[in-house]
Design a protein around this motif. Structure first.
Motif, short mmCIF file in Angstrom:
data_model
loop_
_atom_site.label_atom_id
_atom_site.label_comp_id
_atom_site.label_asym_id
_atom_site.label_seq_id
_atom_site.Cartn_x
_atom_site.Cartn_y
_atom_site.Cartn_z
N ASP A 145 1.25 45.37 39.38
CA ASP A 145 2.60 45.68 39.88
C ASP A 145 2.61 46.92 40.76
N ASP A 146 1.45 47.30 41.27
CA ASP A 146 1.35 48.46 42.16
C ASP A 146 1.32 48.00 43.60
N LEU A 147 2.26 48.50 44.40
CA LEU A 147 2.26 48.23 45.83
C LEU A 147 1.20 49.12 46.47
N ILE A 148 0.13 48.50 46.98
CA ILE A 148 -0.97 49.30 47.52
C ILE A 148 -0.99 49.29 49.05
N TYR A 149 -0.18 48.42 49.67
CA TYR A 149 -0.14 48.40 51.13
C TYR A 149 1.18 47.79 51.59
N ALA A 150 1.82 48.43 52.57
CA ALA A 150 3.03 47.89 53.19
C ALA A 150 3.06 48.29 54.65
N SER A 151 3.45 47.37 55.50
CA SER A 151 3.46 47.61 56.95
C SER A 151 4.83 47.23 57.50
N TYR A 152 5.56 48.23 58.01
CA TYR A 152 6.93 48.00 58.48
C TYR A 152 7.02 48.12 60.00
N LEU A 153 7.84 47.27 60.60
CA LEU A 153 8.05 47.31 62.04
C LEU A 153 8.81 48.58 62.42
N THR A 154 8.43 49.18 63.53
CA THR A 154 9.18 50.33 64.05
C THR A 154 10.46 49.83 64.71
N GLN A 155 11.39 50.73 64.96
CA GLN A 155 12.64 50.34 65.61
C GLN A 155 12.39 49.83 67.03
N ILE A 183 2.23 42.90 52.98
CA ILE A 183 2.49 43.48 51.66
C ILE A 183 1.37 43.08 50.71
N ILE A 184 0.81 44.04 50.00
CA ILE A 184 -0.25 43.76 49.02
C ILE A 184 0.08 44.44 47.71
N LEU A 217 16.35 31.67 72.66
CA LEU A 217 15.36 30.72 72.14
C LEU A 217 16.00 29.82 71.08
N PRO A 218 15.58 28.55 71.00
CA PRO A 218 16.15 27.62 70.02
C PRO A 218 15.53 27.80 68.64
N VAL A 219 15.86 28.91 67.98
CA VAL A 219 15.28 29.23 66.69
C VAL A 219 16.37 29.73 65.74
N ILE A 220 16.09 29.64 64.45
CA ILE A 220 16.88 30.32 63.42
C ILE A 220 16.06 31.52 62.97
N THR A 221 16.67 32.69 62.97
CA THR A 221 15.94 33.93 62.70
C THR A 221 16.24 34.46 61.31
N PHE A 222 15.17 34.85 60.61
CA PHE A 222 15.27 35.48 59.31
C PHE A 222 14.61 36.85 59.38
N ILE A 223 15.23 37.83 58.77
CA ILE A 223 14.67 39.17 58.71
C ILE A 223 14.10 39.38 57.31
N GLN A 224 12.82 39.75 57.23
CA GLN A 224 12.16 39.89 55.94
C GLN A 224 11.84 41.36 55.64
N THR A 225 12.35 41.84 54.51
CA THR A 225 11.87 43.10 53.97
C THR A 225 10.83 42.74 52.91
N ALA A 226 10.40 43.71 52.12
CA ALA A 226 9.37 43.41 51.13
C ALA A 226 9.85 42.41 50.08
N GLN A 227 11.16 42.39 49.80
CA GLN A 227 11.65 41.54 48.72
C GLN A 227 12.89 40.72 49.08
N VAL A 241 9.36 44.00 57.42
CA VAL A 241 7.95 43.67 57.49
C VAL A 241 7.71 42.55 58.50
N THR A 242 8.60 41.56 58.51
CA THR A 242 8.40 40.35 59.30
C THR A 242 9.72 39.84 59.86
N VAL A 243 9.67 39.33 61.09
CA VAL A 243 10.76 38.54 61.64
C VAL A 243 10.27 37.09 61.64
N SER A 244 10.97 36.24 60.89
CA SER A 244 10.52 34.86 60.69
C SER A 244 11.44 33.91 61.45
#
Length: 260
Positions: free
Chosen positions: A74-84, A69-70, A97-107, A146-149
């Protein structure tokens, strides 16, 4: 105008929650001298906005989610979203896997459940909030992701990353963002590429750009400009890509102002 792009966690933001007065004062001094100070982080844009408001930075450019995200002003000039398909394969690779998963959208950070550790971490961080969604994994197709954290145990992120590299789509990259975290986003995205997009858009020479970071997701910034600073606490492999190693952001800014 010359520009400073600074990472947050491990660089400006210590222990996920605090900024030393010396470091923020150095950045404010740089702004007073005409430098444009911007944040480039794996965190979300609203966290950057909260931080720059809290500390009085101008923050014209905001690079979040490792370049996914860029914003310019206050203008969003770039966004990259994961496909399904990318998301489906990624979630399958995370099973067991021994992880805690967070799903990130732009905000937003979404979690299926706010566990005790999530609530504790949220309380420690003045700029971060997690939104609980019990049916999250049934609603992924409704979100622009955008991101899986991932949170891992300390230093387990290396073998987890290697595991993921064999199982997630080639279009994605699992970035190690700290000793506890991994961010999975599009391989094409990086902080360095985001800065390149901004530099070309605004006709800024790489020679007029300074970057400060500490982790593997900062290497792309180091490779974009010769004016690169790695924190002394960084892994040796990260420091190898930077031209200068410093102990604090203040030290980096002093070098920049003395030589700029």
């Amino acid at each position: 105008m010359k520009h400073i792009f600074c990472d947050l966690d491990g660089t400006l933001l210590l222990d996920f929650e605090r900024i030393e007065d010396r470091d923020i004062n150095a950045l404010l001094k740089a702004e007073e001298k005409g430098y444009q100070v911007s944040i480039a982080t794996g965190r979300l844009d609203y966290e950057i906005q909260a931080l720059i408001k809290e500390y009085g930075l101008k923050g014209r450019y905001r690079v979040s989610q490792n370049g996914g995200i860029i914003f310019e002003d206050d203008d969003l000039i770039y966004a990259s979203y994961l496909t399904q398909d990318e998301l489906k394969q990624t979630m399958a690779a995370l099973e067991s896997l021994p992880v805690i998963t967070f799903i990130q959208t732009a905000q937003h950070y979404y979690v299926q459940k706010k566990t005790e550790i999530v609530e504790k971490f949220e309380k420690l961080q003045p700029f971060t909030r997690y939104d609980e969604m019990p049916d999250l994994y049934d609603r992924l197709d409704e979100l622009s992701i955008v991101t899986v954290s991932l949170w891992t145990e300390k230093d387990e992120n290396r073998w987890i990353r290697e595991h993921l590299l064999k199982r997630i789509p080639d279009t994605l990259e699992p970035y190690i963002t700290s000793e506890y975290t991994i961010d999975i986003t599009h391989r094409i995205n990086s902080k360095g590429r985001a800065i390149k997009i901004l530099s070309e858009r605004n006709q800024i020479s790489p020679d007029d750009i300074y970057v400060i970071g500490d982790s593997y997701n900062d290497v792309s910034m180091f490779e974009f400009t010769k004016n690169s600073f790695a924190m002394a606490i960084a892994d040796d492999e990260v420091k190898r890509h930077a031209n200068t190693v410093v102990s604090t952001v203040e030290e980096a800014v002093e070098i920049i102002l003395n030589n700029g």
